[in-house]
Motif scaffolding. Structure first.
Motif, PDB file in Angstrom:
ATOM      1  N   SER A   1       0.829  -1.209   0.000  1.00 23.60           N
ATOM      2  CA  SER A   1       0.000   0.000   0.000  1.00 23.60           C
ATOM      3  C   SER A   1       0.859   1.253   0.000  1.00 23.60           C
ATOM      4  O   SER A   1       0.552   2.232  -0.704  1.00 23.60           O
ATOM      5  N   LYS A   2       1.938   1.243   0.758  1.00 25.61           N
ATOM      6  CA  LYS A   2       2.830   2.393   0.806  1.00 25.61           C
ATOM      7  C   LYS A   2       3.501   2.650  -0.543  1.00 25.61           C
ATOM      8  O   LYS A   2       3.796   3.790  -0.898  1.00 25.61           O
ATOM      9  N   ALA A   3       3.753   1.574  -1.285  1.00 24.11           N
ATOM     10  CA  ALA A   3       4.454   1.706  -2.563  1.00 24.11           C
ATOM     11  C   ALA A   3       3.510   1.905  -3.742  1.00 24.11           C
ATOM     12  O   ALA A   3       3.960   2.100  -4.873  1.00 24.11           O
ATOM     13  N   ASP A   4       2.186   1.872  -3.502  1.00 28.11           N
ATOM     14  CA  ASP A   4       1.233   1.933  -4.601  1.00 28.11           C
ATOM     15  C   ASP A   4       1.044   3.324  -5.178  1.00 28.11           C
ATOM     16  O   ASP A   4       0.245   3.503  -6.106  1.00 28.11           O
ATOM     17  N   TRP A   5       1.768   4.305  -4.657  1.00 26.36           N
ATOM     18  CA  TRP A   5       1.674   5.637  -5.246  1.00 26.36           C
ATOM     19  C   TRP A   5       2.127   5.602  -6.709  1.00 26.36           C
ATOM     20  O   TRP A   5       1.647   6.382  -7.542  1.00 26.36           O
ATOM     21  N   MET A   6       3.037   4.686  -7.046  1.00 26.12           N
ATOM     22  CA  MET A   6       3.525   4.582  -8.415  1.00 26.12           C
ATOM     23  C   MET A   6       2.414   4.148  -9.364  1.00 26.12           C
ATOM     24  O   MET A   6       2.324   4.616 -10.500  1.00 26.12           O
ATOM     25  N   THR A   7       1.562   3.259  -8.882  1.00 26.66           N
ATOM     26  CA  THR A   7       0.439   2.814  -9.701  1.00 26.66           C
ATOM     27  C   THR A   7      -0.498   3.984 -10.003  1.00 26.66           C
ATOM     28  O   THR A   7      -0.924   4.188 -11.148  1.00 26.66           O
ATOM     29  N   GLY A   8      -0.822   4.755  -8.981  1.00 23.85           N
ATOM     30  CA  GLY A   8      -1.685   5.909  -9.175  1.00 23.85           C
ATOM     31  C   GLY A   8      -1.058   6.932 -10.094  1.00 23.85           C
ATOM     32  O   GLY A   8      -1.726   7.499 -10.968  1.00 23.85           O
ATOM     33  N   LEU A   9       0.247   7.180  -9.930  1.00 25.11           N
ATOM     34  CA  LEU A   9       0.947   8.149 -10.777  1.00 25.11           C
ATOM     35  C   LEU A   9       0.967   7.686 -12.234  1.00 25.11           C
ATOM     36  O   LEU A   9       0.766   8.493 -13.153  1.00 25.11           O
ATOM     37  N   ALA A  10       1.207   6.381 -12.434  1.00 22.05           N
ATOM     38  CA  ALA A  10       1.212   5.843 -13.801  1.00 22.05           C
ATOM     39  C   ALA A  10      -0.155   6.019 -14.447  1.00 22.05           C
ATOM     40  O   ALA A  10      -0.255   6.366 -15.639  1.00 22.05           O
ATOM     41  N   GLY A  11      -1.207   5.793 -13.685  1.00 26.26           N
ATOM     42  CA  GLY A  11      -2.551   5.979 -14.214  1.00 26.26           C
ATOM     43  C   GLY A  11      -2.825   7.422 -14.586  1.00 26.26           C
ATOM     44  O   GLY A  11      -3.418   7.711 -15.631  1.00 26.26           O
ATOM     45  N   VAL A  12      -2.383   8.358 -13.737  1.00 20.47           N
ATOM     46  CA  VAL A  12      -2.564   9.780 -14.013  1.00 20.47           C
ATOM     47  C   VAL A  12      -1.834  10.173 -15.297  1.00 20.47           C
ATOM     48  O   VAL A  12      -2.373  10.880 -16.156  1.00 20.47           O
ATOM     49  N   VAL A  13      -0.601   9.720 -15.435  1.00 26.57           N
ATOM     50  CA  VAL A  13       0.183  10.021 -16.639  1.00 26.57           C
ATOM     51  C   VAL A  13      -0.505   9.469 -17.884  1.00 26.57           C
ATOM     52  O   VAL A  13      -0.568  10.130 -18.932  1.00 26.57           O
ATOM     53  N   GLY A  14      -1.033   8.246 -17.772  1.00 22.56           N
ATOM     54  CA  GLY A  14      -1.715   7.646 -18.917  1.00 22.56           C
ATOM     55  C   GLY A  14      -2.942   8.434 -19.332  1.00 22.56           C
ATOM     56  O   GLY A  14      -3.165   8.684 -20.524  1.00 22.56           O
ATOM     57  N   VAL A  15      -3.740   8.846 -18.360  1.00 24.79           N
ATOM     58  CA  VAL A  15      -4.957   9.603 -18.660  1.00 24.79           C
ATOM     59  C   VAL A  15      -4.618  10.963 -19.269  1.00 24.79           C
ATOM     60  O   VAL A  15      -5.202  11.381 -20.286  1.00 24.79           O
ATOM     61  N   LEU A  16      -3.678  11.666 -18.670  1.00 22.94           N
ATOM     62  CA  LEU A  16      -3.289  12.974 -19.192  1.00 22.94           C
ATOM     63  C   LEU A  16      -2.646  12.847 -20.566  1.00 22.94           C
ATOM     64  O   LEU A  16      -2.792  13.732 -21.422  1.00 22.94           O
ATOM     65  N   GLY A  17      -1.922  11.744 -20.783  1.00 21.51           N
ATOM     66  CA  GLY A  17      -1.324  11.520 -22.100  1.00 21.51           C
ATOM     67  C   GLY A  17      -2.381  11.399 -23.185  1.00 21.51           C
ATOM     68  O   GLY A  17      -2.229  11.945 -24.291  1.00 21.51           O
ATOM     69  N   VAL A  18      -3.461  10.685 -22.895  1.00 21.51           N
ATOM     70  CA  VAL A  18      -4.560  10.571 -23.855  1.00 21.51           C
ATOM     71  C   VAL A  18      -5.159  11.947 -24.132  1.00 21.51           C
ATOM     72  O   VAL A  18      -5.497  12.283 -25.270  1.00 21.51           O
ATOM     73  N   GLY A  19      -5.267  12.762 -23.073  1.00 18.39           N
ATOM     74  CA  GLY A  19      -5.809  14.106 -23.240  1.00 18.39           C
ATOM     75  C   GLY A  19      -4.946  14.975 -24.143  1.00 18.39           C
ATOM     76  O   GLY A  19      -5.450  15.884 -24.818  1.00 18.39           O
ATOM     77  N   MET A  20      -3.646  14.686 -24.186  1.00 17.72           N
ATOM     78  CA  MET A  20      -2.721  15.448 -25.047  1.00 17.72           C
ATOM     79  C   MET A  20      -2.566  14.823 -26.426  1.00 17.72           C
ATOM     80  O   MET A  20      -1.727  15.255 -27.215  1.00 17.72           O
ATOM     81  N   GLY A  21      -3.340  13.762 -26.690  1.00 17.35           N
ATOM     82  CA  GLY A  21      -3.278  13.140 -27.998  1.00 17.35           C
ATOM     83  C   GLY A  21      -2.289  11.998 -28.107  1.00 17.35           C
ATOM     84  O   GLY A  21      -2.096  11.451 -29.194  1.00 17.35           O
TER      85      GLY A  21
END
Length: 325
Positions: A175-195
């Protein structure tokens, strides 16, 4: 047939375990809410689906721990003369297998989407009279999925170390290390938003790799417990040194010439055998019984150590790595 004596924790440890159970219920409630939130904002994003599936599986360790606590309290009986301490190991092993399989599935699935060059689209919705891009809701959901487990995980890790609950301890570290999973998801979503369509599948692949890594790590730990590996420290991951400590206690007894101890973990407790080479056989039966009681009193985790008299430590069934007085 004779059964093992019932085991109970010292009052202080019992209180620590009660707090850990309460924390686990709180953790489970937050994780259920995270699964619901991510499902509501998931859309067609591969990264969001991967994060959602991972969070579903994060329900397994707390559920397994709470269920195992119910069965572990059952004392030894005719069918289970050694008790139910190992039920936590079974729960830990099952959750590790499922986590590993999901990680492998996510890696394969996201790789296929990358190779097929499937473009993910994230639309908009009407919210309180305003048009809102779904990506912002996804980012908010992902951030919510990181913060509660991070905080609770730090607290759980401390209490799990006090009562040596490995299932909860490993889950807290994940759980402490799962921040990377959330960050990866955020990057993926924002990447789609940028095309950048490929960033969504790439983020899902990163999440899959993280899940598989946690799964393989937990699976190796659980397999070691099933195979009766020597006890390890939860903090350092190295051998706890409990065998040497108990051997030193036996070596202090005036009737003991040489002594060797081997231990295994049965959930949160330690069990094993001690082999002693006596100076003489005078009052040997009483000495052996007293030695067993002495070892059980040296640490709250020591549940049972069967002390046996041998002519040499090699007869104890293993090469001797200890010391003699």
């Amino acid at each position: 047939m004779i059964t093992r004596a019932p085991h109970s924790l010292p009052p202080g440890k019992e209180a620590d375990l009660h707090k850990l159970v309460q924390l686990t219920w709180i953790n489970l409630a937050f994780r259920v809410s995270i699964v619901i939130v991510l499902f509501l904002v998931m859309g067609s994003s591969q990264a969001m689906r991967a994060a959602w599936l991972e969070d579903i599986l994060t329900l397994l360790p707390p559920v397994a721990f709470l269920v195992s606590m119910h069965y572990r309290d059952r004392g030894p009986g005719a069918d289970y003369p050694y008790g139910h301490q190992r039920v936590t190991i079974v729960a830990f092993l099952c959750s590790s297998v499922v986590l590993t399989l999901l990680g492998v599935f996510l890696i394969i699935d996201s790789s296929i989407h990358l190779l097929k060059a499937e473009h993910t689209t994230i639309g908009a919705i009407e919210l309180f009279g305003h048009t809102v891009w779904m990506g912002w809701l996804m980012v908010a959901g992902l951030m919510y999925s990181v913060i509660p487990p991070l905080i609770i995980g730090r607290i759980q890790e401390k209490w799990a170390e006090r009562v040596h609950e490995k299932t909860v301890h490993v889950d807290a570290k994940v759980s402490k290390a799962d921040w990377m999973t959330g960050l990866a998801g955020v990057v993926g979503v924002l990447g789609v938003g940028m095309g950048l369509w490929w960033m969504d599948a790439a983020a899902a692949l990163v999440i899959g790799l993280d899940v598989a890594r946690d799964g393989f790590k937990n699976l190796a730990e659980a397999t070691g417990d099933v195979l009766d590996r020597r006890p390890k420290s939860m903090v350092t991951g190295k051998a706890s040194g409990m065998e040497e400590k108990l051997e030193a206690e036996l070596a202090k007894l005036p009737w003991v010439k040489r002594a060797g101890v081997r231990l295994r973990e049965e959930g949160h407790v330690l069990c094993g055998e001690a082999f002693v080479v006596p100076h003489s056989e005078a009052n040997l039966t009483r000495h052996l019984w007293e030695a067993g009681q002495l070892l059980q009193e040296k640490d709250w985790r020591v549940l049972e150590v069967v002390v046996t008299s041998v002519d040499s430590l090699e007869e104890g069934g293993r090469k001797y790595y200890g010391h003699s007085p």
